[in-house]
Scaffold this active site. Structure first.
Site, PDB file in Angstrom:
ATOM      1  N   LYS A  83      -2.386   8.707   2.493  1.00 19.99           N
ATOM      2  CA  LYS A  83      -1.735   8.445   1.137  1.00 19.99           C
ATOM      3  C   LYS A  83      -1.532   9.819   0.461  1.00 19.99           C
ATOM      4  O   LYS A  83      -0.346   9.832  -0.304  1.00 19.99           O
ATOM      5  CB  LYS A  83      -3.049   7.510   0.115  1.00 19.99           C
ATOM      6  CG  LYS A  83      -3.069   6.205   0.927  1.00 19.99           C
ATOM      7  CD  LYS A  83      -4.327   5.524   0.451  1.00 19.99           C
ATOM      8  CE  LYS A  83      -4.703   4.090   0.727  1.00 19.99           C
ATOM      9  NZ  LYS A  83      -5.542   3.704   0.289  1.00 19.99           N
TER      10      LYS A  83
ATOM     11  N   GLN B 204     -10.814   4.541  -3.297  1.00 18.58           N
ATOM     12  CA  GLN B 204     -10.813   4.351  -2.002  1.00 18.58           C
ATOM     13  C   GLN B 204     -11.885   3.206  -1.500  1.00 18.58           C
ATOM     14  O   GLN B 204     -13.203   3.620  -1.952  1.00 18.58           O
ATOM     15  CB  GLN B 204     -10.584   5.094  -1.094  1.00 18.58           C
ATOM     16  CG  GLN B 204     -10.697   4.884   0.501  1.00 18.58           C
ATOM     17  CD  GLN B 204      -9.156   4.239   0.675  1.00 18.58           C
ATOM     18  OE1 GLN B 204      -8.476   4.627   0.403  1.00 18.58           O
ATOM     19  NE2 GLN B 204      -9.380   3.172   1.654  1.00 18.58           N
TER      20      GLN B 204
ATOM     21  N   ASP C 235      -3.371   0.233  -7.545  1.00 16.23           N
ATOM     22  CA  ASP C 235      -3.881  -0.776  -6.539  1.00 16.23           C
ATOM     23  C   ASP C 235      -3.871  -2.204  -6.780  1.00 16.23           C
ATOM     24  O   ASP C 235      -3.939  -3.010  -6.077  1.00 16.23           O
ATOM     25  CB  ASP C 235      -5.468  -0.362  -6.082  1.00 16.23           C
ATOM     26  CG  ASP C 235      -5.723   0.384  -4.863  1.00 16.23           C
ATOM     27  OD1 ASP C 235      -4.617   0.108  -3.892  1.00 16.23           O
ATOM     28  OD2 ASP C 235      -6.801   0.603  -4.470  1.00 16.23           O
TER      29      ASP C 235
END
Ligand code: NAD
Length: 317
Positions: free
Chosen positions: A60, A104, A130
């Site tokens: 990422k 994460q 997200d």
């Protein structure tokens, strides 16, 4: 004579990801920088040392830097408390350097069962790249502008660009998680598919899946979806990412002499999806693992971060 089996068209998520990142996002980032004098900023929070998370985070960050973002890693040790994580998110929420915040998952188990949700709840909605925070989920369900979860929105992007019709088709989603299954079903519904959601308690799963024109497998079980799950010509989207370390499990998916078996012998592990390779003989189109859904998930994170930055800088403070 029996006709040759259908050999599914492989939907190349990797190639599409490169195209979107290089030809669409990067030029918009350059325009953003010349207009605002700074790049969009993405902060990724990583707690503890999960080897798979290290790889995802590295990819990422690399993609973020590749499109021209400021992309920074904020690490906390495995000994961090939930309060430490919440304090870090609070600092990032206030920072003018970052437009997107991603924590994460999974978080270390020691933080408690509801830690991930509490952390998602604390992310400022305008920076929730997200799409897991309650405001983002609510807006997505109501089909209002929102930062939408990256994996399902990447799958929609792939279907649309590959000209696979959604409206009026029967889509079956296996898996009902908050991050893939549920938002996937909702996005397909918004595009006028008739949607069925299956899960671990669904009886006769194969029979339900056989009705699908579009079958999305988001389970986390290697090779669960076999030929008998698939209507001839259907589009099959394999979200699963399963790392096999057991030779017998690999042999259940790949015959002797298959190059992926050789790769397993070389590396000692193999990344496979939820869809058995034999499905390629029946499906009309299929996403590979790796190189299908995964790269598009990262690409949609880039799309969301750019969008978040554009929205934040166009909103009067
Ligand atoms: P999860 O464990 O939260 O959910 C799995 C779902 O599968 C559950 O809803 C469960 O009811 C269902 N399920 C379990 N066993 C089943 C069975 N035998 N039959 C039918 N349904 C069953 O997982 P998740 O976070 O949604 O992830 C699913 C998979 O997708 C994992 O392999 C994960 O690694 C992968 N994933 C990939 C990406 C990507 O970018 N490619 C992103 C997220 C998740």
């Amino acid at each position: 004579m029996t006709p040759d089996p259908i050999k599914a068209r492989l939907l190349d998520g990797q190639a599409l990801a490169v195209l979107i990142q290089q030809q669409e996002i990067a030029p918009q980032v350059a325009a953003f920088v010349s207009r605002h004098g700074r790049p969009p900023g993405l902060a990724i929070v990583l707690v503890g040392e999960n080897p798979a998370s290290e790889v995802y985070v590295r990819n990422k960050l690399k993609s973020g830097a590749g499109v021209g973002f400021r992309a920074d890693l904020e690490r906390l040790p495995a000994t961090a408390t939930l309060q430490d994580v919440l304090a870090l998110v609070d600092r990032l929420n206030r920072s003018p350097l970052y437009d997107g915040i991603l924590v994460q998952s999974p978080l270390p188990k020691t933080l408690g069962a509801d830690a991930a949700q509490r952390v998602y709840d604390s992310i400022a909605p305008e920076k929730d790249v997200d799409g897991f925070a309650p405001e983002s989920v609510g807006r997505m369900v109501q089909n209002r502008p929102a930062l939408v979860a990256c994996t399902p929105s990447g799958i929609i992007e792939l279907l649309v660009r590959e000209r696979i019709p959604i409206a009026g088709r029967h889509a079956v989603v296996i898996g009902r998680s908050d991050i893939v299954g549920k938002p996937m079903a909702m996005l397909l519904l918004h595009r006028d598919a008739t949607v069925t959601i299956c899960h671990s308690k669904t009886p006769d799963l194969a029979a339900v899946c056989r009705q699908a024109d579009i079958l999305v497998a988001a389970v986390g079980r290697a090779g669960l979806v076999t030929k008998d799950f698939v209507k001839p010509g259907a589009t099959v989207i394999d979200v699963g990412m399963n790392t096999l370390t057991d030779l017998a499990a690999v042999q259940r998916m790949y015959p002797d002499g298959h190059p992926r078996l050789a790769r397993f012998r070389e590396k000692g592990s193999l990344l496979v999806g939820d869809v058995h390779p034999e499905v390629a003989d029946v499906a009309g189109a299929l996403t590979p693992v790796p190189g299908g859904v995964g790269p598009l998930t990262i690409t949609m994170l880039m799309v969301n971060t750019l969008r978040a930055a554009q929205t934040i800088l166009s909103t009067p403070r």
